[in-house]
Design a protein around this motif. Structure first.
Motif: not given
Length: 190
Positions: A69-74
């Motif tokens: 949630n804080s950094d939604p980068s795969v």
């Protein structure tokens, strides 16, 4: 605006204590199996090991969902998860082969180190999460030949990371909590 690289402040929660408690419960429970004894039951007829693993998975799930949630980068999520698992796992596999193996194997160091299975342990443990035998090691234990029986959990941990990344990519942020809670309930029931 919050920086993407800022780690959440965990100083005002009990997660570290709960993780220590859960890990201790697993260690306590598994010590009986290593001696060939039945595990004592804890709350509700569940072993301390199962209780501890459930607590560890629940806390991990909460923290990993928070990380997504804080950094939604795969890509960044995958790199962070990989850095969380693989460095320690690789060190453990190498230490098992180079330190534990020669100290406890019934084979001479020359015989032990000349076996293909000795060196196959490192990729099996650190890349495939398989606890294969090391030659001549722990053969007469009540639970024979186990070098690191807890590797089975990593397969499921990586699958849950992938599930979260896929779900997080496909779902709207507000529905991700439902996916995480539903996944937790399904895993708890299995």
């Amino acid at each position: 605006m919050k920086s993407q690289n800022t780690a959440p402040n965990h100083s005002n929660n009990a997660f570290d204590f709960l993780r220590l408690f859960a890990a201790s419960a697993v260690l306590f429970s598994h010590s009986f199996a290593l001696y060939g004894l039945p595990e004592p039951e804890s709350i509700g007829g569940v072993s301390f090991g199962a209780l501890g693993v459930g607590i560890l998975f629940a806390i991990s799930g909460f923290l990993v969902c928070q990380s997504w949630n804080s950094d939604p980068s795969v890509l960044r999520f995958s790199i962070r998860r990989g850095l969380r698992i693989f460095p320690g796992l690789i060190v453990m596999a190498i230490a098992a082969v180079i330190v534990v193996g020669p100290l406890f194997s019934r084979l001479s160091p020359e015989q032990y180190f000349s076996q293909f299975s000795t060196w196959a342990y490192i990729p099996n443990a650190s890349l495939l999460f398989r606890s294969v035998n090391l030659p001549g090691l722990f053969e007469n234990n009540p639970l024979p030949k186990y070098v690191n029986g807890s590797l089975w959990t990593l397969r499921y941990e990586v699958l849950m990371y992938a599930w979260l990344a896929i779900g997080g990519t496909l779902l709207q942020r507000k529905r991700l909590g439902g996916l995480c809670m539903g996944s937790f309930i399904v895993c708890a029931l299995l």
